[in-house]
Scaffold this motif. Structure first.
Motif, PDB file in Angstrom:
ATOM      1  N   LYS A  70      27.025 -34.019 -47.098  1.00 49.59           N
ATOM      2  CA  LYS A  70      26.168 -33.031 -47.753  1.00 49.59           C
ATOM      3  C   LYS A  70      25.501 -32.087 -46.748  1.00 49.59           C
ATOM      4  O   LYS A  70      25.101 -30.972 -47.111  1.00 49.59           O
ATOM      5  N   LEU A  71      25.405 -32.525 -45.496  1.00 49.13           N
ATOM      6  CA  LEU A  71      24.724 -31.717 -44.480  1.00 49.13           C
ATOM      7  C   LEU A  71      25.623 -30.650 -43.856  1.00 49.13           C
ATOM      8  O   LEU A  71      25.121 -29.723 -43.215  1.00 49.13           O
ATOM      9  N   ILE A  72      26.918 -30.775 -44.009  1.00 50.10           N
ATOM     10  CA  ILE A  72      27.835 -29.842 -43.349  1.00 50.10           C
ATOM     11  C   ILE A  72      27.762 -28.474 -44.033  1.00 50.10           C
ATOM     12  O   ILE A  72      28.123 -28.324 -45.200  1.00 50.10           O
ATOM     13  N   LYS A  73      27.321 -27.480 -43.279  1.00 51.92           N
ATOM     14  CA  LYS A  73      27.201 -26.102 -43.775  1.00 51.92           C
ATOM     15  C   LYS A  73      26.953 -25.192 -42.583  1.00 51.92           C
ATOM     16  O   LYS A  73      26.512 -25.633 -41.510  1.00 51.92           O
ATOM     17  N   PRO A  74      27.230 -23.903 -42.719  1.00 53.09           N
ATOM     18  CA  PRO A  74      26.976 -22.995 -41.603  1.00 53.09           C
ATOM     19  C   PRO A  74      25.479 -22.878 -41.307  1.00 53.09           C
ATOM     20  O   PRO A  74      24.657 -22.941 -42.223  1.00 53.09           O
ATOM     21  N   GLY A  75      25.161 -22.755 -40.023  1.00 52.54           N
ATOM     22  CA  GLY A  75      23.771 -22.572 -39.624  1.00 52.54           C
ATOM     23  C   GLY A  75      23.063 -23.824 -39.157  1.00 52.54           C
ATOM     24  O   GLY A  75      22.003 -23.742 -38.529  1.00 52.54           O
ATOM     25  N   ILE A  76      23.626 -25.004 -39.437  1.00 48.70           N
ATOM     26  CA  ILE A  76      22.985 -26.246 -39.008  1.00 48.70           C
ATOM     27  C   ILE A  76      23.549 -26.677 -37.664  1.00 48.70           C
ATOM     28  O   ILE A  76      24.725 -26.469 -37.371  1.00 48.70           O
ATOM     29  N   LYS A  77      22.708 -27.260 -36.821  1.00 49.70           N
ATOM     30  CA  LYS A  77      23.143 -27.744 -35.517  1.00 49.70           C
ATOM     31  C   LYS A  77      23.759 -29.138 -35.635  1.00 49.70           C
ATOM     32  O   LYS A  77      23.357 -29.932 -36.493  1.00 49.70           O
ATOM     33  N   CYS A  78      24.695 -29.426 -34.763  1.00 55.45           N
ATOM     34  CA  CYS A  78      25.275 -30.777 -34.721  1.00 55.45           C
ATOM     35  C   CYS A  78      24.190 -31.830 -34.500  1.00 55.45           C
ATOM     36  O   CYS A  78      24.226 -32.909 -35.099  1.00 55.45           O
ATOM     37  N   SER A  79      23.222 -31.523 -33.645  1.00 53.12           N
ATOM     38  CA  SER A  79      22.133 -32.468 -33.352  1.00 53.12           C
ATOM     39  C   SER A  79      21.290 -32.740 -34.592  1.00 53.12           C
ATOM     40  O   SER A  79      20.837 -33.878 -34.814  1.00 53.12           O
ATOM     41  N   GLU A  80      21.074 -31.727 -35.414  1.00 57.88           N
ATOM     42  CA  GLU A  80      20.268 -31.910 -36.624  1.00 57.88           C
ATOM     43  C   GLU A  80      20.983 -32.807 -37.629  1.00 57.88           C
ATOM     44  O   GLU A  80      20.348 -33.631 -38.301  1.00 57.88           O
ATOM     45  N   ILE A  81      22.307 -32.667 -37.726  1.00 53.60           N
ATOM     46  CA  ILE A  81      23.072 -33.533 -38.622  1.00 53.60           C
ATOM     47  C   ILE A  81      22.935 -34.988 -38.185  1.00 53.60           C
ATOM     48  O   ILE A  81      22.684 -35.886 -39.003  1.00 53.60           O
ATOM     49  N   ALA A  82      23.094 -35.229 -36.887  1.00 49.67           N
ATOM     50  CA  ALA A  82      22.996 -36.594 -36.356  1.00 49.67           C
ATOM     51  C   ALA A  82      21.615 -37.193 -36.613  1.00 49.67           C
ATOM     52  O   ALA A  82      21.486 -38.367 -37.010  1.00 49.67           O
TER      53      ALA A  82
END
Length: 446
Positions: free
Chosen positions: A333-345
């Protein structure tokens, strides 16, 4: 005899039995052949560089326009940094920019790109194959007759240029020294990291190719479930999966090279590592199992990875499995443009913390897809980890694959991993993995 029975006992086919008998007969009658000495054959008079243009150019994995677009973007990068020529040495960049995937086997390979030519450098052992598969350029072959003939080719093609790009993250110190010796008047600069960023944004053709790989991986997953049964060895399950995927690639992409498709299938304690090799361990009821299906087409890696149980799962295993699926769903659900890889983790960590499983996590939450394999390539800037600040953009392709491992002796012991591939779109992400996951689907009863 049924498939499961044949797999359980590892019985050879009639063809294989006959082949073994013929091989044994040949071995008994093989004689030793001696090479005659000759004083008139002078190695040093043999050519160091030759051309082998055998047959016709291959159809190729991608269109001519796709390959020209990649070279144009590379040349734009070269112009921006005043680079006269590039010598690629890695599997991934040579394949990405030429469609030729080499087999190293102790010999170096290269791809020269200047502002007016593309040329692969290959070993004589490969014959005309490298020329046929260098989709957008020429090829030069170096022989074994003299030492370091590869660097003679590099000198011939790049010796007149001043600023040369090479891959600092791939070339080792010994080969870097040989490269600078061959090009004493050139300055070496790194193109390994800049080209990684170019590869991270996929074209429409690449995405279509990756989607086809994901479809075939799903078929491999079905083959794994088909082969799983008590008493069947891990190797038999893996063999059935790999053969099924290769046959589907051959059916759907008849002009594709069939190279390096493989399966990891682990059971029981062998699930504690994501990259553990296949063994001959035989499946038992109640086993936790990890399926890892990897169809390879034209050097492009895709994957399906799932947790399964044979016949039943304990209450403790169900708790861990369901928690891992919750983390998996949160990540997708977190995968989208504009988000950082670190924020997803960091967000996914919170779900593990809720279930007191964060300390059992074993590696990052995902990675990019494209030209990579288990023995080459990696787009390190697109790993989904706390230390990666890359911002997701449309046409990036990433996985979400949360994994935890509980050691032997603890309730629910084993490794748990779910893995989906997602294409980043303009406003979200498209999930291109369709094989089901979780306890409702993957407790396999036979």
């Amino acid at each position: 005899m049924s498939l499961v029975t044949r797999l359980r006992h590892g019985l050879p086919t009639r063809f294989f039995r006959n082949l073994l008998q013929k091989n044994d007969q040949c071995t008994k009658h093989t004689s030793r052949v001696r090479m005659a000495h000759t004083d008139t054959w002078h190695i040093n008079n043999m050519p160091s560089l030759i051309a082998i243009k055998n047959g016709e150019k291959a159809k190729g994995t991608f269109s001519k326009g796709e390959m020209e677009s990649r070279i144009t973007k590379l040349r734009n990068l070269m112009s921006k940094d005043n680079i006269d020529g590039v010598i690629f040495t890695s599997h991934h960049n040579i394949n990405y920019y030429s469609d030729f995937l080499y087999c190293e086997f102790g010999r170096p390979y290269g791809l020269v790109v200047t502002h007016d030519k593309v040329l692969s450098i290959s070993a004589n052992i490969d014959g005309g194959y490298p020329w046929r598969w260098t989709a957008n350029g020429d090829n030069i072959v170096y022989t074994d007759w003299q030492r370091n003939n590869y660097y003679q080719a590099v000198k011939q093609e790049l010796g007149q240029y001043g600023k040369i790009g090479c891959e600092f993250d791939h070339i080792n110190l010994d080969n870097y020294r040989k490269l600078t010796d061959a090009l004493p008047h050139s300055t070496m600069v790194d193109v390994g990291e800049p080209t990684m960023y170019l590869r991270m944004i996929k074209s429409d053709e690449e995405i279509a190719h990756i989607k086809e790989g994901a479809r075939i991986a799903d078929i491999g997953g079905g083959a794994v479930v088909e082969a799983m049964a008590e008493g069947v060895g891990e190797h038999e399950v893996a063999l059935h999966c790999t053969q099924t995927m290769i046959r589907e690639i051959a059916r759907s992409r008849p002009n594709m090279t069939l190279q390096d498709t493989w399966t990891w299938f682990q059971s029981g304690i062998n699930t504690d590592g994501a990259h553990n090799p296949v063994t001959t361990r035989k499946l038992q009821k109640g086993d936790v199992c990890s399926m890892n299906c990897f169809p390879m087409m034209g050097g492009y890696y895709t994957a399906l990875e799932r947790t399964l149980f044979l016949d039943h799962a304990s209450d403790a295993s169900m708790r861990v499995w369901e928690a891992n699926c919750e983390v998996h769903e949160a990540g997708m659900k977190l995968i989208k443009p504009g988000i950082k890889c670190s924020e997803i983790a960091q967000e996914m960590n919170l779900v593990y913390e809720k279930h007191n499983l964060l300390h059992r996590r074993t590696f990052g939450y995902g990675h990019s897809f494209g030209v990579l394999c288990h023995y080459y390539g990696r787009e390190a800037a697109l790993e989904i980890r706390e230390d990666i600040e890359t911002v997701l953009k449309p046409n990036m392709v990433v996985s979400i694959e949360p994994t935890v491992m509980l050691p032997e002796g603890e309730p629910g012991a084993g490794g748990y991993r779910e893995h989906n591939i997602l294409v980043v779109t303009e406003d979200g992400a498209e999930n291109i993995t369709h094989f089901p996951y979780g306890p409702q689907h993957n407790i396999v009863k036979k």
